[in-house]
Design an enzyme around this catalytic site. Structure first.
Site, mmCIF file in Angstrom:
data_model
loop_
_atom_site.group_PDB
_atom_site.id
_atom_site.type_symbol
_atom_site.label_atom_id
_atom_site.label_comp_id
_atom_site.label_asym_id
_atom_site.label_seq_id
_atom_site.Cartn_x
_atom_site.Cartn_y
_atom_site.Cartn_z
ATOM 1 N N TYR A 204 -5.800 -62.538 -3.465
ATOM 2 C CA TYR A 204 -4.775 -63.318 -2.759
ATOM 3 C C TYR A 204 -4.596 -64.687 -3.416
ATOM 4 O O TYR A 204 -5.563 -65.324 -3.829
ATOM 5 C CB TYR A 204 -5.184 -63.553 -1.306
ATOM 6 N N ARG A 217 -10.296 -52.631 0.650
ATOM 7 C CA ARG A 217 -9.455 -52.087 1.722
ATOM 8 C C ARG A 217 -10.186 -50.953 2.469
ATOM 9 O O ARG A 217 -9.889 -50.699 3.635
ATOM 10 C CB ARG A 217 -8.142 -51.562 1.136
ATOM 11 N N GLU A 331 -3.898 -55.504 14.390
ATOM 12 C CA GLU A 331 -4.720 -55.027 13.263
ATOM 13 C C GLU A 331 -5.499 -53.810 13.733
ATOM 14 O O GLU A 331 -5.819 -53.705 14.923
ATOM 15 C CB GLU A 331 -5.689 -56.141 12.843
#
Ligand SMILES: C=C(O[C@@H]1C=C(C(=O)O)C=C[C@H]1O)C(=O)O
Length: 342
Positions: A204, A217, A331
């Site tokens: 990021y 992930r 989420e």
């Protein structure tokens, strides 16, 4: 509630407080998503951690980790742990304070040292519960970004490079500073999975904080001694992010659909074959699912959308807590077991 059992992978299942049997055989750990926080404890011979994640008894539950093997437990430098010779659960807590980078760095460093000392070098999954996650610390840095700085520094100090970071969750909590727990293995092969539709979190840009969040992930953990088609996929907390940007800010239903789409792609054939994992999974294979929803009034709509995709047999918990970015409303995370596990 269905129970996951496997010969050689720690099984996790949700249990309501009245179903909880702390004396059941071979409990590795009990994580209580409950109405208060407490330091990790091993007085019952397994790991126990109370995390302030519930507004009342109606949304409290326990996540029970069981194993087929005998369990040993202990505490070292503030980190409590339980292990069965193949898998380790350990947990720590950073008390409430003006800032969290140094406390996180120290607690994570002790955790990584303990994993190495006990011989559990494969870190599969980490869960982090960050109170006041979107508020600023005493220096004006968002507390989530402060936590990420300390975590990145601990990983770097222990030569935990980006290709070995675990799947993770970093989510808000209702009190108690920062609590975390970790699942690691001794011999099970770990394969970190990345989502081709998202920038890896550890890449990021700096607009999201001085140090990026260090997690994969998902991670695939194989069953020791079996081929890579046998294992569990630990899916990290996943939100409405494409590339590195939040999409559909303010629209919880579109955010829920995109988060589901992200997970479906992550555990689907394109991603798994790219990582040479001979498993084929869909959202209907997801279990021990946690759905984190920022606004309580959004939970019915989120639940309706999720239930259109999850198996009716899946264990699903909906929690009303903050999410790591102020523009994220929802989420979700879960675990996929390969069908050919014993
Ligand atoms: C939702 C995201 O990140 C969240 C924060 C995480 C962390 O900091 O460990 C891990 C997964 C999510 O809970 C994301 O960046 O996509």
């Amino acid at each position: 509630m269905t129970q996951q059992q496997s010969a050689t992978l720690p099984a996790s299942k949700f249990a309501s407080l009245d179903e909880l049997d702390e004396d059941a055989g071979n409990v590795l750990g009990i994580i209580n998503y409950t109405t208060g926080a407490a330091d990790p404890d091993t007085s019952r011979g397994h790991l126990r951690l109370d995390i302030h994640m519930a507004h009342g008894d109606s949304d409290s539950f326990s996540e029970v980790w069981t194993t087929d093997l005998p369990v040993e437990s202990g505490e070292s430098g503030g980190i409590a742990y339980a292990h069965d010779g193949e898998h380790l659960l350990c947990a720590g807590r950073i008390p409430p304070g003006d800032g969290y980078a140094s406390g996180t760095r120290a607690a994570y460093a002790r955790t990584l040292e303990l994993m190495a000392e006990l011989g559990y070098h494969h870190c599969a999954r980490m869960w982090n519960f960050v109170n006041r996650i979107n508020e600023d610390n005493a220096d004006g840095l968002e507390i989530y970004r402060d936590f990420c700085k300390g975590r990145a520094e601990a990983f770097e100090a222990h030569r935990f490079n980006d290709s070995s970071v675990p799947a993770a969750t970093g989510i808000g909590s209702l009190g108690g500073g920062i609590a975390f727990y970790v699942l690691a293995s001794r011999t099970g092969a770990l394969t970190p999975l990345e989502n081709s539709k998202q920038v890896s979190a550890y890449h990021y840009p700096e607009q999201y904080g001085p140090r990026p969040p260090k997690f994969a992930r998902a991670t695939h953990l194989s069953v020791p001694g079996l081929d890579s088609a046998s294992g569990q996929i630990y899916v990290s907390g996943t939100s409405s992010i494409r590339g590195h940007e939040t999409l559909f800010a303010g629209d919880v239903e579109k955010q829920t659909l995109l988060a589901l789409e992200n997970v479906a792609h992550l555990i689907g054939p394109d991603t798994l074959s790219h990582h040479r994992i001979d498993q084929r999974s869909t959202l209907a294979d997801l279990d021990t699912i946690k759905v984190y929803v920022r606004n309580h009034d959004d939970i019915p709509a989120v639940r309706r959308i999720c239930e259109e995709h999850f198996s009716p047999d899946a264990q699903v918990a909906y929690l009303n807590v903050d999410v790591c970015r102020a523009d994220l409303s929802v989420e979700l995370e879960g675990i996929v077991r390969s069908a050919n596990l014993p």
